[in-house]
Design an enzyme around this catalytic site. Structure first.
Site, PDB file in Angstrom:
ATOM      1  N   ASP A  12      -5.402 -10.083  10.536  1.00  0.00           N
ATOM      2  CA  ASP A  12      -5.141  -9.172   9.297  1.00  0.00           C
ATOM      3  C   ASP A  12      -4.023  -7.917   9.525  1.00  0.00           C
ATOM      4  OD1 ASP A  12      -4.976  -8.632   6.594  1.00  0.00           O
ATOM      5  OD2 ASP A  12      -6.365  -7.015   7.001  1.00  0.00           O
ATOM      6  N   TYR A  44       1.455  -4.490   5.298  1.00  0.00           N
ATOM      7  CA  TYR A  44       2.275  -5.332   5.305  1.00  0.00           C
ATOM      8  C   TYR A  44       2.947  -5.402   3.924  1.00  0.00           C
ATOM      9  CZ  TYR A  44       1.333  -7.255  10.135  1.00  0.00           C
ATOM     10  OH  TYR A  44       1.366  -7.154  11.548  1.00  0.00           O
ATOM     11  N   GLY A  45       2.168  -5.175   2.875  1.00  0.00           N
ATOM     12  CA  GLY A  45       2.300  -5.534   1.284  1.00  0.00           C
ATOM     13  C   GLY A  45       3.836  -5.258   0.835  1.00  0.00           C
ATOM     14  N   CYS A  75      -4.903 -12.730   5.874  1.00  0.00           N
ATOM     15  CA  CYS A  75      -4.050 -11.924   5.182  1.00  0.00           C
ATOM     16  C   CYS A  75      -3.272 -12.485   4.493  1.00  0.00           C
ATOM     17  CB  CYS A  75      -2.925 -10.931   6.224  1.00  0.00           C
ATOM     18  SG  CYS A  75      -2.242  -9.781   5.223  1.00  0.00           S
ATOM     19  N   THR A  77      -0.821 -11.613   2.351  1.00  0.00           N
ATOM     20  CA  THR A  77       0.760 -11.127   2.674  1.00  0.00           C
ATOM     21  C   THR A  77       1.460 -11.705   3.750  1.00  0.00           C
ATOM     22  OG1 THR A  77      -0.065  -8.791   1.841  1.00  0.00           O
ATOM     23  CG2 THR A  77       2.354  -9.114   2.608  1.00  0.00           C
ATOM     24  N   CYS A 194      -6.127 -10.595  -2.181  1.00  0.00           N
ATOM     25  CA  CYS A 194      -5.760  -9.785  -0.968  1.00  0.00           C
ATOM     26  C   CYS A 194      -7.079  -9.614  -0.050  1.00  0.00           C
ATOM     27  CB  CYS A 194      -5.247  -8.375  -1.440  1.00  0.00           C
ATOM     28  SG  CYS A 194      -4.938  -7.096  -0.162  1.00  0.00           S
ATOM     29  N   HIS A 196      -8.323  -7.016   1.377  1.00  0.00           N
ATOM     30  CA  HIS A 196      -8.627  -5.745   1.311  1.00  0.00           C
ATOM     31  C   HIS A 196      -9.569  -5.482  -0.155  1.00  0.00           C
ATOM     32  CE1 HIS A 196      -6.029  -4.782   4.339  1.00  0.00           C
ATOM     33  NE2 HIS A 196      -6.345  -3.619   4.268  1.00  0.00           N
TER      34      HIS A 196
HETATM   35  N1  DGL Z   1      -5.134  -7.742   3.718  1.00  0.00           N
HETATM   36  C1  DGL Z   1      -3.963  -8.006   3.526  1.00  0.00           C
HETATM   37  C2  DGL Z   1      -3.467  -9.049   2.178  1.00  0.00           C
HETATM   38  O1  DGL Z   1      -4.361 -10.031   2.110  1.00  0.00           O
HETATM   39  C3  DGL Z   1      -3.270  -6.731   3.001  1.00  0.00           C
HETATM   40  C4  DGL Z   1      -1.903  -6.647   2.915  1.00  0.00           C
HETATM   41  C5  DGL Z   1      -1.353  -5.295   3.488  1.00  0.00           C
HETATM   42  O2  DGL Z   1      -1.045  -4.898   4.452  1.00  0.00           O
HETATM   43  O3  DGL Z   1      -0.487  -4.579   2.642  1.00  0.00           O
HETATM   44  O4  DGL Z   1      -2.497  -9.099   1.584  1.00  0.00           O
END
Ligand code: DGL
Length: 276
Positions: A12, A44-45, A75, A77, A194, A196
């Site tokens: 992730d 990463y989003g 993840c 994203t 997501c 998170h």
């Molecule tokens: N856990 C990531 C997801 O599922 C978070 C993305 C990020 O880093 O913005 O999209």
């Protein structure tokens, strides 16, 4: 690239994938796992397709060097922006015997069965929503279902900074849930797209109308992995089985250890590594 048995890699951008790993280890405790959070470069989003692809591939290559034949990109994203390119362009030439799986397809395969009204809400990062990956994948499996997407760009930063339990988070929970429901009040099923977001499950559930069910994808991904390993014994036999889990981060390991328990539900020890 490698022939010995090795652990299953779980990746992730930060801590979020730990909510998936937690479910995977509960369902498949016999395997070995290594987790990598690219905390130094999270989130990463909000990053471009090229950047997310570049970061994700670098991390996937790191897993291959650790002996992983199977990597789960936990993840959304990275699954939305990098997985297809990795599967179609990188793997056939660079690691044809290895497999990289994501979290979008397993979720899309089942989410349509959960809705009575046929209206499904997807809450994810800007990158996941802009990619339209959920829209396209769900339509493949459930052409009659309508998908409504809501980007929630403030949620990952709130969670990564451990501010998600504070009052300030309520504002952004109310904002994004209201924006989603305003798109169509018939939405009866919302997917936390997501990894998170499960940390804010209770707040998000409370902000949605009572009749809306809120779905976390960790359990869905774990079940899908179990099926995958049953259907692909040639991959399963390359995954070692000593019931272990190792944790790596691209940022400070002490900070990672402190935060990770919130996502994983138990204390862990982490090692810092450098990517790229
Ligand atoms: N856990 C990531 C997801 O599922 C978070 C993305 C990020 O880093 O913005 O999209």
């Amino acid at each position: 690239m490698q022939t010995e048995n090795g652990p299953i890699g779980v990746f992730d951008s930060g801590y979020g994938g730990l909510t998936v790993l937690k479910e995977i280890t509960a369902l498949l405790p016999q395997y070995d796992y290594i987790y990598l959070g690219d905390n130094a470069r999270t989130p990463y989003g909000s990053r471009s397709f090229e950047t997310v692809y570049h970061y994700t591939w670098q991390c996937v290559e790191w897993f291959f060097k650790q002996g992983c034949s199977l990597v789960i990109v936990a993840c959304n994203t990275a699954s939305a922006k990098a997985l297809r390119t990795i599967q179609q362009k990188n793997l056939p030439f660079m690691a044809p015997n290895n497999r990289v799986l994501g979290v979008i397809r397993p979720s899309a395969e089942v989410i349509g069965t959960m809705s009575k009204t046929g209206h499904i809400g997807i809450m994810g990062t800007q990158g996941t929503v802009n990619s339209n990956s959920y829209l396209l994948e769900i339509q493949k499996f459930f052409p009659e279902v309508q998908v409504w997407q809501q980007a929630c760009p403030m949620w990952v930063p709130l969670i990564e900074n451990n501010e998600h339990t504070q009052l300030g988070a309520d504002y952004f929970v109310a904002k994004y849930t209201q924006q989603l429901m305003a798109q169509n009040s018939a939405i009866d099923t919302v997917l936390l797209a997501c990894t998170h977001y499960p940390l804010m499950y209770n707040k998000i559930k409370a902000a949605l109308p009572a009749q809306v069910q809120l779905i976390m994808q960790g359990g869905i991904v774990a079940k899908s992995l179990k099926n995958y390993l049953l259907r692909h014994p040639e991959i399963a036999q390359k995954c070692s089985k000593n019931s272990s889990a190792l944790f790596f981060t691209t940022d400070d390991s002490a900070i990672f250890e402190q935060q990770a328990s919130l996502f994983y539900g138990s204390n862990i020890q982490a090692q810092q590594i450098e990517i790229g």
